[in-house]
Write an enzyme that holds these catalytic residues in place. Sequence first.
Site, PDB file in Angstrom:
ATOM      1  CB  THR A   1       3.475   7.498  -2.861  1.00  0.00           C
ATOM      2  OG1 THR A   1       4.778   7.693  -3.397  1.00  0.00           O
ATOM      3  CG2 THR A   1       2.501   7.187  -3.984  1.00  0.00           C
TER       4      THR A   1
ATOM      5  CD  GLU B   1       9.235   0.449   9.097  1.00  0.00           C
ATOM      6  OE1 GLU B   1       9.153  -0.359   8.175  1.00  0.00           O
ATOM      7  OE2 GLU B   1       8.745   0.234  10.206  1.00  0.00           O
TER       8      GLU B   1
ATOM      9  NE  ARG C   1      16.762  11.897  -7.264  1.00  0.00           N
ATOM     10  CZ  ARG C   1      17.359  11.471  -8.365  1.00  0.00           C
ATOM     11  NH1 ARG C   1      18.309  10.554  -8.297  1.00  0.00           N
ATOM     12  NH2 ARG C   1      17.032  11.978  -9.532  1.00  0.00           N
TER      13      ARG C   1
ATOM     14  N   GLY D   1      18.039  -1.744  -7.802  1.00  0.00           N
ATOM     15  CA  GLY D   1      17.974  -2.939  -8.642  1.00  0.00           C
ATOM     16  C   GLY D   1      17.525  -2.602 -10.061  1.00  0.00           C
TER      17      GLY D   1
ATOM     18  N   GLY E   1       0.821  -1.209   0.000  1.00  0.00           N
ATOM     19  CA  GLY E   1       0.000   0.000   0.000  1.00  0.00           C
ATOM     20  C   GLY E   1       0.850   1.252   0.000  1.00  0.00           C
ATOM     21  CB  THR E   2       4.432   1.631   0.700  1.00  0.00           C
ATOM     22  OG1 THR E   2       4.742   0.438  -0.036  1.00  0.00           O
ATOM     23  CG2 THR E   2       4.338   1.264   2.163  1.00  0.00           C
TER      24      THR E   2
ATOM     25  CG  ASN F   1       5.142   9.471  -6.056  1.00  0.00           C
ATOM     26  OD1 ASN F   1       4.545  10.442  -5.590  1.00  0.00           O
ATOM     27  ND2 ASN F   1       4.623   8.719  -7.009  1.00  0.00           N
TER      28      ASN F   1
ATOM     29  N   GLY G   1      14.520   4.875   2.461  1.00  0.00           N
ATOM     30  CA  GLY G   1      13.107   4.527   2.568  1.00  0.00           C
ATOM     31  C   GLY G   1      12.406   5.428   3.558  1.00  0.00           C
TER      32      GLY G   1
HETATM   33 MO1  MOS Z   1       6.924  -2.428   8.527  1.00  0.00          MO
HETATM   34  S1  MOS Z   1       7.385  -3.194  10.462  1.00  0.00           S
HETATM   35  O1  MOS Z   1       6.455  -3.882   7.783  1.00  0.00           O
HETATM   36  O2  MOS Z   1       5.652  -1.317   8.925  1.00  0.00           O
END
Ligand code: MOS
Length: 743
Positions: free
Chosen positions: A638, A709, A632, A521, A472-473, A635, A706
């Site tokens: 999102t 979290e 960086r 990747g 959903g990210t 998007n 990332g």
């Molecule tokens: Mo992450 S612990 O899968 O929100």
Amino acid sequence: MQTYIGTPASRIDGRAKVTGEAQYSAEFNAPGLLHGSVVTSRIAKGRILRIDASDALRVEGVIDVLSHENRPPMAKTDRAYSDATAPKGSAFRPLYNDRILFSGQPIALVVAEEPEIARCAASLVRVEYGEEAHVTDIFGRRDQAIALEPTAKFPDSIFAPPKPRGSVETALAAAKVRHAGEYYVPIEHHNPMELYASTVIWEGGGKLTIHDKTQGVQNVHDYVCSVFGMKPEDVRVMSAYVGGAFGSGLRPQYEVVLAVLAARALKRSVRVVLTRQQMYVLGYRPAMIQRIELGARDGGTLDAITHDAVTVTSQYEEYYRQETAWSGLLYTSANAKYGHKLVKVDLCTPCDMRAPSAASAVYALECAMDELAVALKLDPLELRLRCYSDRDQNNNRPYSSKSLRACYQEGAEAFGWDRRSPEPRSMRDGRELIGWGMATGVWEALQVPIGVRIVLSANGHAEVSCATSDIGTGTYTIMAQVAADMLGLPMENITIKLGDSTLPQSPVEGGSWIAASVSNGIATTADEVRADLLRLANQMPNSPLAGAGPDEVALADGKLVSKVDTSRAVSIVDVMRQGGVNRIEEEKLVTFADDGSKAHNTHSAIFAEVKVDEDLGVIRLTRVVSAVAAGRIVNTKTAQSQIMGGVVWGIGMALHEETLVDHSFGRVMNANIAEYHVPVNADVHDIKVIFVDEPDATINRLGIKGLGEIGIVGVAAAIANAVYHATGKRVRDLPITVDKLQR
Ligand code: MOS
């Protein structure tokens, strides 16, 4: 040439999701599909003495009732039930034997022609138990907690507290100002919208196609193969869409075991969907008691940090993360000491939940820092700036990038922090007291080995695939953006395939590590595609790129272009046509070469405003500014949604969320979203997300970190600190509810 990285591109899967075209695990059909309903344990500990399914079996449409007594064979070793993300211990085995390890444990599966029939019949299964004494209260067992051994490295080993540095005892004794406090975070649950479900399609010949809600299709694939002794090629696990998981889908959950068991027993396709209530035994954020003591020198610089944590785990597995090390990492302090103890209780094993460890630990640290600022008569932001560290304090190494200072500055400015009057209860709006609080957030910028396949067709379309999930990210979308830029194609020409165990290797999507890893990747695999195109181009008569090396050309605007002289170019379509090639396929497994010389983290500064009704104690969270440094931003749309979601979750953590266990039954009492309170629209007001500039030249070639979290970390502390500022009342156990303000 339009580039896509850094833009607010809309989700490429958005249309499929809002039109219902996107199929989730419980929505796949097969001829003769059967439906399973789970019977769960009423007791928290003991044995099943007898299961009487005769009434259930008499219901018309019921096909079978499976339990440990009549199920098909399953593996017998602990190793077989372990998975890529399992903690140390002996993983739970669904329907394995007569042992009851926690209330709500699945003990039987009723399989019927219709889900309603299965569910009704499940209520008719009679179970006799041999009950044993259980314990579910962390406080009741605190004195029997097991201490974890510290390890030397952080964050390379995220599974243990790091070694101490300096001497906190001496430093605390010499400190001008000290603050010690105990902070509590209760058990919390993920509560994703989509229920856990598995639809197992019986393909004949013992082959299975499994649509399972998971954050890692290959993890589930390997687990199913080992638990059922199946050949890898006979099992395919798919999870193209996931309606939120937040960590609860990192490990294979029991619905998939039950559905596979039934499919193998009956040689038919079977679907198992959990109820909302059953979702409360899939794992949880562990309850955490934390004691923090800080010692400061005169000028408001920190000299000593101690952080001790006690968390819960199950009787059968030791789940923990390095809860305490965030404290020593974040701020300059010559002396730091950590301790972590585990309390074993008769509940299921906890699991990772959005920013596991940091969400809880940084809450405590940042409240303690606020209290220290009060003791020092210093502005809380000023204290953070005086303790600011440009080096990873735990390992004494530089960061690949750290723009936390910019977060403080831009966040404070957007919030209007300089207009804060320091005294508690000194700002008001009519009958409401106004409180302004702030906190810091920190998370890791991890990268994992990942495989990417690119298939470029002669019509200028590319298919990019990887077995990762999109929980959903926005993974589909950022993969398409990166691929479009790296291949020099419009985004519409890119197709993304993911959530299928047959695709190139990917670990679970979690820990905020997929965006950076998969982007890297894609870029690396696109290099190979470009090199292939150049080889073809060089075979063309009078090639405009004759003599150019692979690094001297780029893909842009559908062309292979010389970087030195952009007039020297040839279109991808022409290269492939003239070379007589229909498709170019490349697949690369990319690993992240980390020599450990630099720390990789994301940071945030959160500023919160609450208004508290002076008479009633009702807290309204009226404003939040979250300024984030996460490299960086691929998007901006999102990414903003991720952070906003994290802030909303932080509101829940601060003011609403708490899993209540009735310790006499050892059972979750509020196993539903009516009584497990989460923020609703009326609780969410003005949230502003800022991404500060954070170039990172070394973390990976695109400078991506990332940010799944980081959005939640620190939010609960900022709100708790705002509540203190509004009321003068310090509540140290979450959630901060009306009754606690009155105490
Ligand atoms: Mo992450 S612990 O899968 O929100």
